[in-house]
Motif scaffolding. Structure first.
Motif, PDB file in Angstrom:
ATOM      1  N   GLN A 124      36.989   1.053 -28.485  1.00 19.44           N
ATOM      2  CA  GLN A 124      36.319   1.599 -29.827  1.00 19.44           C
ATOM      3  C   GLN A 124      35.630   0.420 -30.359  1.00 19.44           C
ATOM      4  OE1 GLN A 124      38.796   3.807 -32.106  1.00 19.44           O
ATOM      5  NE2 GLN A 124      40.012   4.732 -30.666  1.00 19.44           N
ATOM      6  N   LYS A 125      34.508   0.790 -30.989  1.00 24.44           N
ATOM      7  CA  LYS A 125      33.517  -0.212 -31.659  1.00 24.44           C
ATOM      8  C   LYS A 125      34.142  -0.077 -32.949  1.00 24.44           C
ATOM      9  CE  LYS A 125      28.884  -2.007 -32.540  1.00 24.44           C
ATOM     10  NZ  LYS A 125      27.451  -1.517 -32.250  1.00 24.44           N
ATOM     11  N   TYR A 238      34.397  -2.171 -26.214  1.00 22.64           N
ATOM     12  CA  TYR A 238      33.936  -0.653 -26.247  1.00 22.64           C
ATOM     13  C   TYR A 238      32.640  -0.479 -25.194  1.00 22.64           C
ATOM     14  CZ  TYR A 238      30.224  -2.951 -29.051  1.00 22.64           C
ATOM     15  OH  TYR A 238      29.244  -3.730 -29.334  1.00 22.64           O
TER      16      TYR A 238
END
Length: 555
Positions: A124-125, A238
């Motif tokens: 995930q960013k 990510y």
């Protein structure tokens, strides 16, 4: 947010002591971890000897709690103790010999890897928030304090680090890139700052978590042993990771062989070129990079460099330097020697280290002995004799061979097949023995009594033995011209894969039960089918090994 405090240590006068300087480094690595490195130098600028004092270095607990083991260097010249005082870990560093000659210097450093400092959520960013330790505390005045924050090539911090309103100088264009602050005649106190890390490169910044790595030394008939290394990791980025920098035992290696135990498995051992030390994951035998959040395992082999191998008679020792296949922290690292039939290990054949890192010093030495091949009944097994004889001769010969010798080494095809099959049998037996042992051991344990680290270690050992078995089968396939034997070896390879899956599925079942993630009634209901599947797979492997032996004997 900025925080500064003086650690709870008495500041001492320096009368009669050497001049002291401190270099503090806080580094974010290319793989998304932190490295803390504090280096203290004592300098005697006088004309007579002086005494090096004990010093106290303070690291706040919210930083030291991320440490994966502390390394004091040189450990032969300094000792260290630690205790916690009001939220600060105090390291007392004491010289073994306090005397420092005139015009001499003495340096000591304290290092550690820091885990979880970027608060990365796998796949995930998010903002990579960091609590930067800009300076530690020291209980003595220093003539020079250099504080450095080091980042990857395309990395930066926002805001620019600062201490008490003094902003660090940006050195992002230098090597290594980062930020630097120099102060003089100061008693260092703890300074921290909340910051956000950013990196614009998806090829240079590769945040990963390495679960395990192993280095196996495998005796080879080519003279020098093979190095077989396996790595299991997770991509925390990510974005996909398409290329992985490697750290090999031989810096001159430009090509490695990717072995079939790589997941997703390659069908046969396949050579892969390294580009400036990087392994590309988007070309054969790989099909795509490591997707965000995914786990990945690969196994590679290459010839051990001559510099780490020593032979004495029929005994070979290999000094494996503490170079991890991927230059970052590894949760479980194993060094071992694998012993095919005709070879026996000498001394400790397996060494395992938890939280291994590139800053750990030293080497691990493993050794093996080439046997005469005498069995319990006094007979000499043909496969063992052929293997041992060829290996001894090749090790003792010079690299220059006559045409006649080369023809003799090509030998009898049947003997080669027997030798390769003997290696397969030994590898299969070792793996089955380990599986039988862990099944029997886990069956006797109450839930909650086996730590997770034991399961990780078992998986590492199974993967190492699987790699050796697949490698042996691949070698046997290359040596034979028999289509019938090749077909049996292909079936054996598939049967070994099924046996490996069945063993690991059973291991996973026990882990779920041991960590109390599965109720006992569910565990007891599933256990019989899991064990039956493993038993069936094991029997299939045994039958195919016997069939391969018969086909080989028939020529």
């Amino acid at each position: 947010m900025f925080a500064s405090m003086v650690a709870p240590a008495l500041v001492q006068a320096q009368t009669g002591t050497p001049q002291i300087s401190l270099i503090h480094q806080y580094r974010i690595t290319d793989f998304g971890l932190g490295i803390l490195n504090d280096t203290i130098t004592f300098a005697n600028n006088g004309t007579s000897s002086e005494s090096i004092p004990s010093v106290q270095l303070g690291i706040p607990d919210n930083v030291s709690s991320h440490a994966a083991g502390w390394v004091l260097s040189p450990s032969a010249q300094y000792t260290m103790t630690s205790n916690d005082v009001d939220g600060v870990t105090m390291f007392t560093i004491t010289p073994v010999s306090a005397s420092l000659a005139a015009n001499a210097t003495s340096t000591v450093s304290l290092k550690t890897f820091l885990t979880g400092v970027l608060n990365i959520t796998a796949g995930q960013k998010t903002n990579w928030n960091v609590e930067l330790l800009l300076t530690p505390s020291l209980n003595m005045e220093v003539s020079s304090l250099i504080s450095r924050v080091i980042v990857p090539q395309s990395g930066s911090f926002l805001p620019t680090p600062s201490v008490s309103g003094t902003v660090f100088n940006s050195t992002l264009g230098e090597t290594p890139p980062g930020y630097t602050l120099t102060e003089s005649n100061i008693t260092p106190s703890i300074a921290m700052e909340s910051s956000i890390f950013n990196d614009t490169s998806t090829t240079g910044f590769l945040p990963i978590l390495v679960y395990s790595a192993s280095t196996s030394i495998v005796p080879s008939t080519s003279g020098l042993p093979l190095v077989v290394q396996q790595v299991t990791l997770r991509n925390l980025a990510y974005y996909a990771i398409d290329s992985l920098p490697l750290s090999l035992l031989d810096n001159n290696v430009t090509e490695v062989t990717i072995l079939p135990s790589t997941e997703t498995p390659t069908i046969n051992p396949t050579d892969a070129n390294l580009t400036t030390g990087d392994l590309s994951l988007t070309v054969a035998p790989f099909s795509a990079g490591i997707a965000p959040g995914d786990n990945f395992t690969f196994t590679m082999s290459y010839t051990a460099p001559q510099t780490i191998v020593q032979g004495s008679g029929t005994t070979v020792s290999v000094s494996v330097p503490y170079v991890l296949p991927v230059n970052t922290l590894v949760q479980v690292y194993t060094v071992s020697v694998q012993t095919p039939q005709g070879v026996s290990g000498q001394g400790q054949t397996v060494s395992t280290v938890d939280n291994a890192s590139p800053i750990s010093p030293g080497t691990v030495t493993v050794a093996y002995h080439i046997n005469a091949g005498i069995a319990a009944n006094g007979a000499v097994p043909a496969g063992a004799l052929v293997f041992a004889t060829a290996l001894i001769l090749l090790m003792l010969r010079s690299s220059s061979k006559s045409e006649e010798e080369e023809l003799e080494e090509e030998g009898d095809d049947q003997k080669k097949s027997v030798s390769k099959l003997a290696d397969i049998i030994k590898a299969v037996e070792d793996k089955m023995s380990l599986t039988e042992t862990f099944v029997a051991d886990l069956a006797s344990k109450a839930p909650g009594t086996v730590p997770k680290a034991d399961f990780t270690k078992l998986r590492t050992e199974l993967d190492s033995l699987k790699s050796r078995t697949f490698h042996r089968i691949g070698e046997a396939k290359q040596e034979t011209d028999s289509k019938r034997l090749t077909a049996v070896l292909n079936q054996l390879l598939e049967a070994e894969r099924e046996e490996d899956r069945a063993a690991k599925d059973l291991l996973n079942l026990y882990e779920q039960y041991q960590t109390k993630k599965m109720r006992e009634d569910t565990f007891q209901r599933l256990l019989p089918s899991y064990r039956k599947r493993l038993s069936t797979a094991t029997n299939s492997v045994s039958d195919l090994v016997n069939q391969a032996q018969m086909d080989s004997n028939q020529g």
